[in-house]
Design a protein around this motif. Structure first.
Motif, PDB file in Angstrom:
ATOM      1  N   TYR A 147       9.030   1.361   9.423  1.00 43.07           N
ATOM      2  CA  TYR A 147       7.725   1.283  10.062  1.00 43.07           C
ATOM      3  C   TYR A 147       6.973   0.081   9.509  1.00 43.07           C
ATOM      4  CZ  TYR A 147       9.134   5.840  11.645  1.00 43.07           C
ATOM      5  OH  TYR A 147       9.845   6.859  12.223  1.00 43.07           O
ATOM      6  N   LEU A 148       6.716  -0.875  10.389  1.00 38.15           N
ATOM      7  CA  LEU A 148       6.044  -2.121  10.037  1.00 38.15           C
ATOM      8  C   LEU A 148       4.640  -2.088  10.602  1.00 38.15           C
ATOM      9  CD1 LEU A 148       8.949  -4.566  11.020  1.00 38.15           C
ATOM     10  CD2 LEU A 148       8.527  -3.505   8.790  1.00 38.15           C
ATOM     11  N   MET A 149       3.651  -2.415   9.775  1.00 42.95           N
ATOM     12  CA  MET A 149       2.260  -2.325  10.215  1.00 42.95           C
ATOM     13  C   MET A 149       1.512  -3.586   9.803  1.00 42.95           C
ATOM     14  SD  MET A 149       1.464   1.644   9.143  1.00 42.95           S
ATOM     15  CE  MET A 149       0.191   1.883  10.386  1.00 42.95           C
ATOM     16  N   ASP A 150       0.922  -4.243  10.789  1.00 40.69           N
ATOM     17  CA  ASP A 150       0.152  -5.456  10.538  1.00 40.69           C
ATOM     18  C   ASP A 150      -1.329  -5.156  10.706  1.00 40.69           C
ATOM     19  OD1 ASP A 150      -0.700  -8.058  10.166  1.00 40.69           O
ATOM     20  OD2 ASP A 150      -0.253  -8.669  12.215  1.00 40.69           O
ATOM     21  N   GLU A 151      -2.050  -5.087   9.589  1.00 36.83           N
ATOM     22  CA  GLU A 151      -3.487  -4.839   9.564  1.00 36.83           C
ATOM     23  C   GLU A 151      -3.879  -3.607  10.395  1.00 36.83           C
ATOM     24  OE1 GLU A 151      -5.580  -8.448  10.414  1.00 36.83           O
ATOM     25  OE2 GLU A 151      -4.627  -9.537   8.786  1.00 36.83           O
ATOM     26  N   PRO A 152      -3.289  -2.464  10.096  1.00 36.80           N
ATOM     27  CA  PRO A 152      -3.617  -1.254  10.871  1.00 36.80           C
ATOM     28  C   PRO A 152      -5.051  -0.788  10.684  1.00 36.80           C
ATOM     29  CG  PRO A 152      -2.339  -0.700   8.923  1.00 36.80           C
ATOM     30  CD  PRO A 152      -2.326  -2.192   9.028  1.00 36.80           C
ATOM     31  N   GLU A 153      -5.735  -1.304   9.649  1.00 37.83           N
ATOM     32  CA  GLU A 153      -7.117  -0.880   9.413  1.00 37.83           C
ATOM     33  C   GLU A 153      -8.092  -1.391  10.460  1.00 37.83           C
ATOM     34  OE1 GLU A 153      -6.666  -4.704   6.918  1.00 37.83           O
ATOM     35  OE2 GLU A 153      -5.431  -3.012   7.558  1.00 37.83           O
ATOM     36  N   ALA A 154      -7.661  -2.359  11.286  1.00 39.78           N
ATOM     37  CA  ALA A 154      -8.545  -2.895  12.325  1.00 39.78           C
ATOM     38  C   ALA A 154      -8.982  -1.771  13.263  1.00 39.78           C
ATOM     39  CB  ALA A 154      -7.821  -3.987  13.113  1.00 39.78           C
ATOM     40  N   GLY A 155     -10.282  -1.539  13.338  1.00 33.04           N
ATOM     41  CA  GLY A 155     -10.810  -0.494  14.209  1.00 33.04           C
ATOM     42  C   GLY A 155     -10.868   0.882  13.584  1.00 33.04           C
ATOM     43  N   LEU A 156     -10.370   1.029  12.359  1.00 31.48           N
ATOM     44  CA  LEU A 156     -10.347   2.346  11.731  1.00 31.48           C
ATOM     45  C   LEU A 156     -11.553   2.538  10.819  1.00 31.48           C
ATOM     46  CD1 LEU A 156      -6.601   2.726  10.658  1.00 31.48           C
ATOM     47  CD2 LEU A 156      -7.731   3.807  12.597  1.00 31.48           C
ATOM     48  N   SER A 157     -12.157   3.703  10.894  1.00 30.80           N
ATOM     49  CA  SER A 157     -13.218   4.045   9.948  1.00 30.80           C
ATOM     50  C   SER A 157     -12.606   4.234   8.565  1.00 30.80           C
ATOM     51  CB  SER A 157     -13.914   5.343  10.378  1.00 30.80           C
ATOM     52  OG  SER A 157     -13.035   6.448  10.205  1.00 30.80           O
ATOM     53  N   PHE A 158     -13.451   4.252   7.565  1.00 37.64           N
ATOM     54  CA  PHE A 158     -12.996   4.478   6.193  1.00 37.64           C
ATOM     55  C   PHE A 158     -12.237   5.803   6.091  1.00 37.64           C
ATOM     56  CE2 PHE A 158     -13.461   5.571   1.703  1.00 37.64           C
ATOM     57  CZ  PHE A 158     -13.251   4.353   1.076  1.00 37.64           C
ATOM     58  N   ILE A 159     -12.750   6.843   6.754  1.00 31.09           N
ATOM     59  CA  ILE A 159     -12.117   8.158   6.695  1.00 31.09           C
ATOM     60  C   ILE A 159     -10.759   8.134   7.383  1.00 31.09           C
ATOM     61  CG2 ILE A 159     -12.301  10.554   7.512  1.00 31.09           C
ATOM     62  CD1 ILE A 159     -15.319  10.337   7.048  1.00 31.09           C
ATOM     63  N   ARG A 160     -10.660   7.438   8.531  1.00 27.49           N
ATOM     64  CA  ARG A 160      -9.378   7.351   9.227  1.00 27.49           C
ATOM     65  C   ARG A 160      -8.357   6.556   8.401  1.00 27.49           C
ATOM     66  NH1 ARG A 160      -9.112   8.805  14.768  1.00 27.49           N
ATOM     67  NH2 ARG A 160     -10.455  10.639  14.937  1.00 27.49           N
ATOM     68  N   GLN A 161      -8.835   5.558   7.665  1.00 27.83           N
ATOM     69  CA  GLN A 161      -7.916   4.828   6.786  1.00 27.83           C
ATOM     70  C   GLN A 161      -7.327   5.758   5.731  1.00 27.83           C
ATOM     71  OE1 GLN A 161      -9.251   0.948   5.277  1.00 27.83           O
ATOM     72  NE2 GLN A 161     -10.781   0.908   6.911  1.00 27.83           N
ATOM     73  N   MET A 162      -8.151   6.639   5.187  1.00 34.26           N
ATOM     74  CA  MET A 162      -7.652   7.595   4.201  1.00 34.26           C
ATOM     75  C   MET A 162      -6.677   8.583   4.836  1.00 34.26           C
ATOM     76  SD  MET A 162     -10.865   8.362   1.641  1.00 34.26           S
ATOM     77  CE  MET A 162     -12.013   8.923   2.914  1.00 34.26           C
ATOM     78  N   ALA A 163      -6.946   8.952   6.095  1.00 30.41           N
ATOM     79  CA  ALA A 163      -6.050   9.870   6.795  1.00 30.41           C
ATOM     80  C   ALA A 163      -4.688   9.223   7.031  1.00 30.41           C
ATOM     81  CB  ALA A 163      -6.673  10.295   8.121  1.00 30.41           C
ATOM     82  N   ILE A 164      -4.678   7.940   7.415  1.00 30.56           N
ATOM     83  CA  ILE A 164      -3.412   7.244   7.636  1.00 30.56           C
ATOM     84  C   ILE A 164      -2.678   7.053   6.313  1.00 30.56           C
ATOM     85  CG2 ILE A 164      -2.497   4.938   8.149  1.00 30.56           C
ATOM     86  CD1 ILE A 164      -3.956   4.965  10.714  1.00 30.56           C
ATOM     87  N   LEU A 165      -3.433   6.802   5.238  1.00 29.98           N
ATOM     88  CA  LEU A 165      -2.816   6.721   3.913  1.00 29.98           C
ATOM     89  C   LEU A 165      -1.976   7.977   3.643  1.00 29.98           C
ATOM     90  CD1 LEU A 165      -4.527   5.776   0.558  1.00 29.98           C
ATOM     91  CD2 LEU A 165      -3.469   8.013   0.799  1.00 29.98           C
ATOM     92  N   ALA A 166      -2.538   9.139   3.924  1.00 25.71           N
ATOM     93  CA  ALA A 166      -1.833  10.391   3.679  1.00 25.71           C
ATOM     94  C   ALA A 166      -0.606  10.523   4.577  1.00 25.71           C
ATOM     95  CB  ALA A 166      -2.781  11.570   3.899  1.00 25.71           C
ATOM     96  N   GLU A 167      -0.754  10.151   5.864  1.00 26.77           N
ATOM     97  CA  GLU A 167       0.370  10.237   6.801  1.00 26.77           C
ATOM     98  C   GLU A 167       1.531   9.354   6.339  1.00 26.77           C
ATOM     99  OE1 GLU A 167       0.709  12.021   9.566  1.00 26.77           O
ATOM    100  OE2 GLU A 167      -1.332  12.712  10.046  1.00 26.77           O
ATOM    101  N   LEU A 168       1.220   8.141   5.907  1.00 31.15           N
ATOM    102  CA  LEU A 168       2.265   7.210   5.494  1.00 31.15           C
ATOM    103  C   LEU A 168       2.930   7.649   4.196  1.00 31.15           C
ATOM    104  CD1 LEU A 168       0.543   3.794   6.328  1.00 31.15           C
ATOM    105  CD2 LEU A 168       2.173   5.093   7.708  1.00 31.15           C
ATOM    106  N   SER A 169       2.148   8.213   3.293  1.00 28.62           N
ATOM    107  CA  SER A 169       2.720   8.704   2.046  1.00 28.62           C
ATOM    108  C   SER A 169       3.741   9.799   2.312  1.00 28.62           C
ATOM    109  CB  SER A 169       1.607   9.227   1.133  1.00 28.62           C
ATOM    110  OG  SER A 169       2.150   9.724  -0.079  1.00 28.62           O
ATOM    111  N   LEU A 170       3.404  10.730   3.196  1.00 30.37           N
ATOM    112  CA  LEU A 170       4.328  11.807   3.539  1.00 30.37           C
ATOM    113  C   LEU A 170       5.568  11.272   4.245  1.00 30.37           C
ATOM    114  CD1 LEU A 170       1.813  14.546   4.760  1.00 30.37           C
ATOM    115  CD2 LEU A 170       3.108  14.503   2.615  1.00 30.37           C
TER     116      LEU A 170
END
Length: 240
Positions: A147-170
């Motif tokens: 899974y390759l991601m280029d600047e996925p934080e674009a458009g994401l709120s701070f909370i959504r960034q933390m949610a994606i952090l958890a998804e990617l860790s799992l």
């Protein structure tokens, strides 16, 4: 070097490089070191604008067989003129490649190409940008793969960034490999990630602690004195 079964083990410099890549700091590093190997399930690539982070990720993607514009790996990659295909070779595992390349720069076009048949059988244009990125991570980032991601934080709120952090860790814990280009200190904090920081001088600092990255230090300084930093930046801009 980690013996990845299906994913990227290394990116090796070789072939005839387009002349413009010689001025890109990340490719100066690649040319000097000859091989950049991936030792961790999650690699976070960061650095200032212009150091070649996204271009390096594109080189990984096109040499692994993804479409340069992004999207799911389908095995139906149609090669075309792309100078990054001659700059490096991606060393992959023996099993068939699968995964997803999420690229902020072309995300809108990929969503349009999918129409109503995006993962989960939805139309991503019917969501906000942040909602659609979250949807892709939850519905297209499934199973073991790259899974390759280029600047996925674009458009994401701070909370959504933390949610994606958890998804990617799992996802990584379940056997996937993830390579992220980001400016976000939140995404740099993914547990177990190896952080690479490129600078404009053509240097790579590998295995950085989160607190040592330029992005984290800049954000920390701002939070410590937001008004002072804001006034300073306005004054510097006015003087220039």
């Amino acid at each position: 070097m980690l013996p990845f079964i299906t994913d990227i083990a290394a990116l090796e410099y070789g072939g005839v490089a387009a002349s413009w890549t010689q001025d890109v700091p990340a490719f100066q590093v690649l040319r000097e070191k000859r091989v950049l190997d991936f030792r961790a399930p999650i690699t976070v690539i960061t650095g200032e604008n212009g150091v070649g982070k996204s271009t390096l990720l594109e080189a990984i993607a096109v040499n692994a067989g993804f479409q340069a514009t992004g999207g799911a790996y389908t095995g139906k990659f149609n090669p075309y003129e792309n100078p990054l295909q001659t700059v490096a070779k991606a060393h992959t595992g023996k099993e068939p490649m699968k995964g997803y390349f999420l690229r902020a720069e072309t995300y809108y076009n990929v969503a349009g190409r999918q129409g109503n048949e995006a993962p989960g059988w939805v139309n991503l244009h019917h969501m906000s940008h942040g909602e659609s990125v979250m949807h892709i991570v939850q519905h297209a980032f499934v199973g073991k793969g790259l899974y390759l991601m280029d600047e996925p934080e674009a458009g994401l709120s701070f909370i959504r960034q933390m949610a994606i952090l958890a998804e990617l860790s799992l996802l990584a814990q379940n056997g996937s490999q993830i390579i992220i280009v980001t400016h976000s200190p939140v995404l740099m904090a993914i547990p177990g990630a190896e952080i690479w920081e490129f600078n404009t001088s053509g240097e790579l600092h590998r295995g950085f602690e989160l607190e040592a990255t330029t992005g984290f230090r800049a954000l920390r300084d701002f939070f410590e004195d937001p008004e002072g930093i804001a006034e300073y930046m306005v004054d510097v801009t006015r003087e220039s």
